[in-house]
Design a protein around this motif. Structure first.
Motif, PDB file in Angstrom:
ATOM      1  N   ASP A  40       0.833  -1.135   0.047  1.00  0.00           N
ATOM      2  CA  ASP A  40      -0.046   0.046  -0.110  1.00  0.00           C
ATOM      3  C   ASP A  40       0.750   1.299   0.084  1.00  0.00           C
ATOM      4  O   ASP A  40       1.827   1.399   1.070  1.00  0.00           O
ATOM      5  N   PRO A  41       0.795   1.984  -1.184  1.00  0.00           N
ATOM      6  CA  PRO A  41       1.848   3.180  -1.213  1.00  0.00           C
ATOM      7  C   PRO A  41       1.597   4.264  -0.245  1.00  0.00           C
ATOM      8  O   PRO A  41       2.576   4.963   0.439  1.00  0.00           O
ATOM      9  N   ASP A  42       0.369   4.306   0.503  1.00  0.00           N
ATOM     10  CA  ASP A  42       0.162   5.226   1.657  1.00  0.00           C
ATOM     11  C   ASP A  42       0.713   4.839   2.858  1.00  0.00           C
ATOM     12  O   ASP A  42       1.469   5.659   3.626  1.00  0.00           O
ATOM     13  N   SER A  43       0.378   3.509   3.156  1.00  0.00           N
ATOM     14  CA  SER A  43       0.545   3.195   4.929  1.00  0.00           C
ATOM     15  C   SER A  43       2.027   2.413   4.633  1.00  0.00           C
ATOM     16  O   SER A  43       2.275   2.122   5.819  1.00  0.00           O
ATOM     17  N   GLY A  44       2.318   1.724   3.787  1.00  0.00           N
ATOM     18  CA  GLY A  44       3.567   0.864   3.701  1.00  0.00           C
ATOM     19  C   GLY A  44       3.400  -0.657   3.804  1.00  0.00           C
ATOM     20  O   GLY A  44       4.137  -1.437   3.898  1.00  0.00           O
ATOM     21  N   ILE A  99      -4.076 -10.150 -12.837  1.00  0.00           N
ATOM     22  CA  ILE A  99      -3.784 -10.895 -14.119  1.00  0.00           C
ATOM     23  C   ILE A  99      -3.303  -9.937 -15.076  1.00  0.00           C
ATOM     24  O   ILE A  99      -3.917  -9.145 -15.462  1.00  0.00           O
ATOM     25  N   GLY A 100      -2.108 -10.191 -15.618  1.00  0.00           N
ATOM     26  CA  GLY A 100      -1.463  -9.693 -16.796  1.00  0.00           C
ATOM     27  C   GLY A 100      -0.655  -8.451 -16.391  1.00  0.00           C
ATOM     28  O   GLY A 100       0.254  -7.817 -17.043  1.00  0.00           O
ATOM     29  N   ARG A 101      -0.538  -8.307 -14.972  1.00  0.00           N
ATOM     30  CA  ARG A 101       0.240  -7.046 -14.392  1.00  0.00           C
ATOM     31  C   ARG A 101       1.867  -7.756 -13.926  1.00  0.00           C
ATOM     32  O   ARG A 101       1.915  -8.859 -13.877  1.00  0.00           O
ATOM     33  N   LYS A 102       2.459  -6.512 -13.813  1.00  0.00           N
ATOM     34  CA  LYS A 102       4.002  -7.022 -13.407  1.00  0.00           C
ATOM     35  C   LYS A 102       4.576  -6.050 -12.426  1.00  0.00           C
ATOM     36  O   LYS A 102       3.755  -4.975 -11.955  1.00  0.00           O
ATOM     37  N   ALA A 103       5.671  -6.517 -11.854  1.00  0.00           N
ATOM     38  CA  ALA A 103       6.057  -5.668 -10.674  1.00  0.00           C
ATOM     39  C   ALA A 103       6.232  -4.497 -10.999  1.00  0.00           C
ATOM     40  O   ALA A 103       6.699  -4.046 -12.016  1.00  0.00           O
ATOM     41  N   GLY A 104       6.010  -3.470 -10.032  1.00  0.00           N
ATOM     42  CA  GLY A 104       6.169  -2.098 -10.473  1.00  0.00           C
ATOM     43  C   GLY A 104       4.804  -1.489 -10.831  1.00  0.00           C
ATOM     44  O   GLY A 104       4.495   0.016 -10.581  1.00  0.00           O
ATOM     45  N   ASP A 105       3.952  -2.199 -11.335  1.00  0.00           N
ATOM     46  CA  ASP A 105       2.536  -1.823 -11.614  1.00  0.00           C
ATOM     47  C   ASP A 105       1.792  -1.233 -10.379  1.00  0.00           C
ATOM     48  O   ASP A 105       1.755  -1.902  -9.491  1.00  0.00           O
ATOM     49  N   VAL A 106       1.045  -0.200 -10.676  1.00  0.00           N
ATOM     50  CA  VAL A 106       0.047   0.251  -9.484  1.00  0.00           C
ATOM     51  C   VAL A 106      -1.244  -0.062 -10.061  1.00  0.00           C
ATOM     52  O   VAL A 106      -1.839   0.161 -11.085  1.00  0.00           O
ATOM     53  N   VAL A 107      -2.139  -0.636  -8.848  1.00  0.00           N
ATOM     54  CA  VAL A 107      -3.411  -1.192  -9.469  1.00  0.00           C
ATOM     55  C   VAL A 107      -4.075  -0.652  -8.622  1.00  0.00           C
ATOM     56  O   VAL A 107      -4.136  -0.458  -7.306  1.00  0.00           O
ATOM     57  N   LYS A 108      -5.582  -0.332  -8.962  1.00  0.00           N
ATOM     58  CA  LYS A 108      -6.825   0.051  -7.979  1.00  0.00           C
ATOM     59  C   LYS A 108      -7.508  -1.059  -7.854  1.00  0.00           C
ATOM     60  O   LYS A 108      -7.641  -1.723  -8.951  1.00  0.00           O
ATOM     61  N   GLU A 123       0.782  -1.239  -5.063  1.00  0.00           N
ATOM     62  CA  GLU A 123       1.705  -1.415  -5.961  1.00  0.00           C
ATOM     63  C   GLU A 123       2.184  -2.788  -5.946  1.00  0.00           C
ATOM     64  O   GLU A 123       2.415  -3.519  -4.724  1.00  0.00           O
ATOM     65  N   ILE A 124       2.570  -3.496  -7.159  1.00  0.00           N
ATOM     66  CA  ILE A 124       2.960  -4.954  -7.048  1.00  0.00           C
ATOM     67  C   ILE A 124       4.401  -4.763  -6.982  1.00  0.00           C
ATOM     68  O   ILE A 124       5.063  -4.240  -7.674  1.00  0.00           O
ATOM     69  N   GLU A 125       4.804  -5.163  -5.722  1.00  0.00           N
ATOM     70  CA  GLU A 125       6.253  -5.233  -5.455  1.00  0.00           C
ATOM     71  C   GLU A 125       6.977  -6.461  -5.889  1.00  0.00           C
ATOM     72  O   GLU A 125       8.056  -6.304  -6.429  1.00  0.00           O
ATOM     73  N   GLU A 126       6.255  -7.660  -6.128  1.00  0.00           N
ATOM     74  CA  GLU A 126       6.991  -8.864  -6.540  1.00  0.00           C
ATOM     75  C   GLU A 126       6.009  -9.777  -7.125  1.00  0.00           C
ATOM     76  O   GLU A 126       4.976  -9.850  -6.509  1.00  0.00           O
ATOM     77  N   VAL A 127       6.358 -10.649  -7.949  1.00  0.00           N
ATOM     78  CA  VAL A 127       5.650 -11.606  -8.606  1.00  0.00           C
ATOM     79  C   VAL A 127       6.539 -12.733  -8.306  1.00  0.00           C
ATOM     80  O   VAL A 127       7.558 -13.016  -8.938  1.00  0.00           O
ATOM     81  N   LEU A 128       5.910 -13.706  -7.604  1.00  0.00           N
ATOM     82  CA  LEU A 128       6.623 -14.998  -7.152  1.00  0.00           C
ATOM     83  C   LEU A 128       6.106 -16.275  -7.965  1.00  0.00           C
ATOM     84  O   LEU A 128       4.775 -16.389  -7.746  1.00  0.00           O
ATOM     85  N   TYR A 129       6.562 -17.505  -8.033  1.00  0.00           N
ATOM     86  CA  TYR A 129       6.140 -18.644  -8.251  1.00  0.00           C
ATOM     87  C   TYR A 129       6.509 -19.715  -7.304  1.00  0.00           C
ATOM     88  O   TYR A 129       7.677 -20.257  -7.496  1.00  0.00           O
ATOM     89  N   VAL A 130       5.896 -19.765  -6.215  1.00  0.00           N
ATOM     90  CA  VAL A 130       6.174 -20.408  -5.173  1.00  0.00           C
ATOM     91  C   VAL A 130       5.137 -21.369  -4.855  1.00  0.00           C
ATOM     92  O   VAL A 130       3.721 -21.212  -5.187  1.00  0.00           O
ATOM     93  N   ARG A 131       5.212 -22.549  -4.089  1.00  0.00           N
ATOM     94  CA  ARG A 131       4.122 -23.298  -3.624  1.00  0.00           C
ATOM     95  C   ARG A 131       3.403 -22.738  -2.419  1.00  0.00           C
ATOM     96  O   ARG A 131       3.828 -22.226  -1.518  1.00  0.00           O
TER      97      ARG A 131
END
Length: 143
Positions: A76-80, A111-120, A132-140
């Motif tokens: 969250d860009p406002d609260s961190g 869906i379809g967004r990347k790290a760094g994108d800001v979404v509402k 803000e999408i900080e990271e996209v991970l592929y984990v279990r």
């Protein structure tokens, strides 16, 4: 469907068949018969879901785009405040566990967004926000 989601459904199916249904084999009251019918319907639904499911193992995926199975770290860009969600199928969704359906408002937004994108986004309760999408991970299992 993720492999973990399929496993949870198989466990539920086993529980219904081996524990719930046998208790209702000699159902006599209307409520017991109704419950038995609901359990049989759920068993049928799970069997069909598992038959049709394409199992996805997020650990075998690569890339930087949010897709089914991805775990997304948001801030969250406002609260961190940061939080993680895993994009899963509707039958696997569990908000308390951080697994959101790809058809949910937030899932569709990511869906379809990347790290760094800001979404509402809008939550199911109607609250809106920005992240803000900080990271996209592929984990279990969203680990």
């Amino acid at each position: 469907m993720t492999s973990q989601g399929a496993q949870r459904l198989r466990e539920e199916l086993q529980h219904l068949r081996e524990e719930e249904l046998p208790r209702l084999n000699n159902a006599t009251s209307y409520e017991e018969k109704e419950r038995k019918g609901m359990i049989n319907a759920r068993i049928s639904f799970i069997e069909q879901t598992l038959e049709r499911a394409k199992i996805v193992d997020p650990t075998q995926m690569t890339g930087d785009m949010v897709v089914f199975g991805a775990t997304v770290e948001l801030i969250d860009p406002d609260s961190g405040k940061t939080w993680r969600v895993q994009i899963v199928g509707q039958e696997e969704a569990d908000e308390q566990q951080g697994r959101i359906s790809m058809t949910s408002p937030l899932g569709r937004t990511l869906i379809g967004r990347k790290a760094g994108d800001v979404v509402k986004y809008i939550t199911p309760s109607g609250e809106g926000g920005e992240a803000e999408i900080e990271e996209v991970l592929y984990v279990r299992d969203g680990a």
